[in-house]
Write a protein that holds these residues in place. Structure first.
Motif, PDB file in Angstrom:
ATOM      1  N   LYS A  84     -19.780 -41.823 -21.826  1.00  0.00           N
ATOM      2  CA  LYS A  84     -19.532 -43.265 -21.881  1.00  0.00           C
ATOM      3  C   LYS A  84     -20.132 -43.976 -20.673  1.00  0.00           C
ATOM      4  N   PHE A  85     -20.282 -43.228 -19.589  1.00  0.00           N
ATOM      5  CA  PHE A  85     -20.994 -43.767 -18.431  1.00  0.00           C
ATOM      6  C   PHE A  85     -22.485 -43.681 -18.750  1.00  0.00           C
ATOM      7  N   ASP A  86     -23.100 -44.822 -18.997  1.00  0.00           N
ATOM      8  CA  ASP A  86     -24.496 -44.869 -19.428  1.00  0.00           C
ATOM      9  C   ASP A  86     -25.400 -44.789 -18.201  1.00  0.00           C
ATOM     10  N   ILE A  87     -26.002 -43.626 -18.002  1.00  0.00           N
ATOM     11  CA  ILE A  87     -26.848 -43.421 -16.827  1.00  0.00           C
ATOM     12  C   ILE A  87     -28.159 -44.194 -16.937  1.00  0.00           C
ATOM     13  N   ARG A  88     -28.467 -44.707 -18.127  1.00  0.00           N
ATOM     14  CA  ARG A  88     -29.712 -45.456 -18.287  1.00  0.00           C
ATOM     15  C   ARG A  88     -29.722 -46.732 -17.456  1.00  0.00           C
ATOM     16  N   HIS A  89     -28.550 -47.281 -17.188  1.00  0.00           N
ATOM     17  CA  HIS A  89     -28.493 -48.473 -16.334  1.00  0.00           C
ATOM     18  C   HIS A  89     -28.943 -48.134 -14.909  1.00  0.00           C
ATOM     19  N   VAL A  90     -28.579 -46.952 -14.448  1.00  0.00           N
ATOM     20  CA  VAL A  90     -29.005 -46.527 -13.114  1.00  0.00           C
ATOM     21  C   VAL A  90     -30.509 -46.290 -13.092  1.00  0.00           C
ATOM     22  N   LEU A 119     -22.869 -34.921   1.788  1.00  0.00           N
ATOM     23  CA  LEU A 119     -21.762 -35.843   1.586  1.00  0.00           C
ATOM     24  C   LEU A 119     -21.295 -35.733   0.141  1.00  0.00           C
ATOM     25  N   PHE A 120     -20.005 -36.000  -0.063  1.00  0.00           N
ATOM     26  CA  PHE A 120     -19.460 -35.999  -1.420  1.00  0.00           C
ATOM     27  C   PHE A 120     -18.866 -37.372  -1.707  1.00  0.00           C
ATOM     28  N   LEU A 121     -19.367 -38.001  -2.752  1.00  0.00           N
ATOM     29  CA  LEU A 121     -18.921 -39.337  -3.142  1.00  0.00           C
ATOM     30  C   LEU A 121     -18.197 -39.261  -4.470  1.00  0.00           C
ATOM     31  N   ASN A 122     -17.037 -39.902  -4.536  1.00  0.00           N
ATOM     32  CA  ASN A 122     -16.318 -40.036  -5.809  1.00  0.00           C
ATOM     33  C   ASN A 122     -16.043 -41.510  -6.048  1.00  0.00           C
ATOM     34  N   THR A 123     -16.403 -41.991  -7.219  1.00  0.00           N
ATOM     35  CA  THR A 123     -16.240 -43.406  -7.523  1.00  0.00           C
ATOM     36  C   THR A 123     -16.057 -43.592  -9.020  1.00  0.00           C
ATOM     37  N   TYR A 124     -15.973 -44.848  -9.452  1.00  0.00           N
ATOM     38  CA  TYR A 124     -15.691 -45.149 -10.855  1.00  0.00           C
ATOM     39  C   TYR A 124     -16.552 -46.314 -11.323  1.00  0.00           C
ATOM     40  N   MET A 125     -17.015 -46.191 -12.559  1.00  0.00           N
ATOM     41  CA  MET A 125     -17.607 -47.318 -13.262  1.00  0.00           C
ATOM     42  C   MET A 125     -16.520 -47.917 -14.157  1.00  0.00           C
ATOM     43  N   VAL A 126     -16.284 -49.218 -14.059  1.00  0.00           N
ATOM     44  CA  VAL A 126     -15.237 -49.874 -14.843  1.00  0.00           C
ATOM     45  C   VAL A 126     -15.876 -50.859 -15.809  1.00  0.00           C
ATOM     46  N   ARG A 127     -15.183 -51.112 -16.905  1.00  0.00           N
ATOM     47  CA  ARG A 127     -15.641 -52.066 -17.905  1.00  0.00           C
ATOM     48  C   ARG A 127     -14.448 -52.487 -18.742  1.00  0.00           C
ATOM     49  N   LEU A 128     -14.586 -53.606 -19.412  1.00  0.00           N
ATOM     50  CA  LEU A 128     -13.561 -54.074 -20.345  1.00  0.00           C
ATOM     51  C   LEU A 128     -13.987 -53.708 -21.752  1.00  0.00           C
ATOM     52  N   ASP A 129     -13.098 -53.048 -22.497  1.00  0.00           N
ATOM     53  CA  ASP A 129     -13.435 -52.640 -23.856  1.00  0.00           C
ATOM     54  C   ASP A 129     -13.266 -53.793 -24.821  1.00  0.00           C
ATOM     55  N   ALA A 130     -13.434 -53.517 -26.109  1.00  0.00           N
ATOM     56  CA  ALA A 130     -13.392 -54.571 -27.127  1.00  0.00           C
ATOM     57  C   ALA A 130     -12.025 -55.245 -27.194  1.00  0.00           C
ATOM     58  N   ASP A 131     -10.961 -54.521 -26.863  1.00  0.00           N
ATOM     59  CA  ASP A 131      -9.609 -55.085 -26.889  1.00  0.00           C
ATOM     60  C   ASP A 131      -9.258 -55.826 -25.607  1.00  0.00           C
ATOM     61  N   GLY A 132     -10.188 -55.873 -24.663  1.00  0.00           N
ATOM     62  CA  GLY A 132      -9.923 -56.575 -23.414  1.00  0.00           C
ATOM     63  C   GLY A 132      -9.271 -55.727 -22.353  1.00  0.00           C
ATOM     64  N   GLY A 133      -9.023 -54.430 -22.628  1.00  0.00           N
ATOM     65  CA  GLY A 133      -8.412 -53.555 -21.646  1.00  0.00           C
ATOM     66  C   GLY A 133      -9.448 -52.947 -20.719  1.00  0.00           C
ATOM     67  N   LEU A 134      -9.032 -52.644 -19.513  1.00  0.00           N
ATOM     68  CA  LEU A 134      -9.923 -52.073 -18.515  1.00  0.00           C
ATOM     69  C   LEU A 134      -9.973 -50.558 -18.664  1.00  0.00           C
ATOM     70  N   THR A 135     -11.181 -50.018 -18.752  1.00  0.00           N
ATOM     71  CA  THR A 135     -11.373 -48.576 -18.782  1.00  0.00           C
ATOM     72  C   THR A 135     -12.265 -48.177 -17.608  1.00  0.00           C
ATOM     73  N   ASP A 136     -12.024 -46.991 -17.086  1.00  0.00           N
ATOM     74  CA  ASP A 136     -12.819 -46.527 -15.953  1.00  0.00           C
ATOM     75  C   ASP A 136     -13.355 -45.129 -16.244  1.00  0.00           C
ATOM     76  N   ASP A 137     -14.596 -44.910 -15.843  1.00  0.00           N
ATOM     77  CA  ASP A 137     -15.265 -43.620 -16.010  1.00  0.00           C
ATOM     78  C   ASP A 137     -15.591 -43.067 -14.632  1.00  0.00           C
ATOM     79  N   GLU A 138     -15.065 -41.875 -14.359  1.00  0.00           N
ATOM     80  CA  GLU A 138     -15.238 -41.274 -13.042  1.00  0.00           C
ATOM     81  C   GLU A 138     -16.643 -40.704 -12.884  1.00  0.00           C
ATOM     82  N   LEU A 139     -17.186 -40.842 -11.702  1.00  0.00           N
ATOM     83  CA  LEU A 139     -18.495 -40.285 -11.373  1.00  0.00           C
ATOM     84  C   LEU A 139     -18.441 -39.720  -9.965  1.00  0.00           C
TER      85      LEU A 139
END
Length: 344
Positions: free
Chosen positions: A118-124, A81-101
């Protein structure tokens, strides 16, 4: 080849980690009791060759990695199977950023591909270590930890956006924004500050709307992704892991419903902010009109007495006094009436 992490589980126990990526294929072929996770950060040509030739990933899935910016999805191929998804977060300015995985899901291997550190794999990794009792479930366990981390990020982002909209909503009705009667009587500096505040409120509303649209684009397809993984035909999630994936599905639905309600709230706030600005403009027009009426009294009186250009000593004292009394009397009377009506 730049490899971030590797892990190997045997019968639910972590037996090795940090080994070279080129050994993944041999270890899988040499022991059918092992489950391996491979993480690739910023894939190179060698990484793509490893995925396509040694690990047998489909060329279309590898092409999706090269193109990037794919929508969140789950594709099914003959061997994986092939999965494509995104990790999202709000940066210091309050804007939404997304990192593809992206992730390749084989019966005994999980390969994650990140395009930025920027996607911190340590959380996983921390999520896997916290749920080590689920490790005997193999790929279902690894995939659950990955998705749980991603969906928690979505949940945290929508929660922060909710808090931001609450702050903006509270600022809309503060003095200087709601258009109270006392605002027009303030000095020029206060008026300038109020104008800047109103502009900032409108800016925050538009930024939140943009972030909510992007968040919906990321989270909405995850509903189908998690739902598809729970299907028996996928042969990925066993009966014991099914409740955990059902919990993921509930979290995804909650994020989607919450983001939809915030989008409705954002639209209402935008309309309310425009209405407040129109009310403020109407108030200013009313105040200017009231002062124009007050100023028109001296003009009318002096014109009636022929004092448009003449000086006081060219008239009799009686004429001068009468004109002053009528002028100030009518002006004061109009001021009192307008003040009681909160027009000025």
């Amino acid at each position: 080849m730049q490899v971030s992490n590797t892990r190997m589980y045997r019968d639910g126990a972590l037996v090795d980690q940090g080994f070279p990526a080129r050994e993944v294929g041999d270890r899988l072929a040499g022991d059918d009791r092992v489950v391996i996770w491979l993480d690739i950060c910023r894939p190179t040509e060698d990484d793509l060759k490893l995925l396509a030739e040694e690990l047998g990933m489909h060329e279309l899935a590898v092409e999706d990695i090269v193109q990037q910016a794919q929508r969140a999805k789950l594709d099914r191929y003959d061997t994986h199977l092939f999965l494509n998804t995104y990790m999202v977060r709000l940066d210091a300015d309050g804007g939404l950023t997304d990192d593809e995985l992206s992730a390749f899901i084989k019966p005994r291997a999980l390969v994650t591909v990140r395009y930025t550190d920027k996607f911190d794999i340590r959380h996983v990794l921390a999520r896997w270590d916290e749920s080590a009792e689920l490790a005997p479930h193999g790929i279902a366990f690894l995939l659950y930890g990955l998705l749980d981390t991603l969906i928690d990020g979505h949940f945290s982002a929508v929660q922060q956006l909710d808090a931001t909209l609450e702050r903006v909503q509270g600022s809309m009705f503060k003095d200087g924004r709601a258009g109270g009667a006392g605002d027009a009587g303030r000095g020029g500096d206060a008026g300038a500050a109020g104008e800047m505040d109103r502009n900032e409120v409108q800016r925050q509303i538009f930024l939140a709307r943009r972030d909510l649209v992007r968040l919906r684009q990321v989270t909405l397809p995850m509903r189908e992704v998690v739902n598809a993984l729970m299907r028996p035909t996928m042969h990925t999630v066993d009966e014991e892991m099914l409740p955990y994936y059902q919990d993921l599905y509930d979290h995804v639905l909650r994020v989607i419903e919450w983001s939809d309600s915030l989008r409705d709230l954002n639209t209402t706030m935008l309309e309310t902010n425009l209405m407040l600005q129109n009310n403020q403009l109407n108030l200013i027009v009313k105040q200017v009109t009231a002062w124009a009426a007050v100023i028109a009294v001296p003009t009318a009186v002096t014109g009636f007495f022929g004092q448009n250009l003449a000086f006081p000593w060219r008239h009799t004292p009686a004429e001068f006094i009468v004109s002053l009394v009528v002028t100030f009397g009518l002006a004061i009377a109009l001021y009192v009436v307008f003040r009681r009506k909160s027009w000025i």
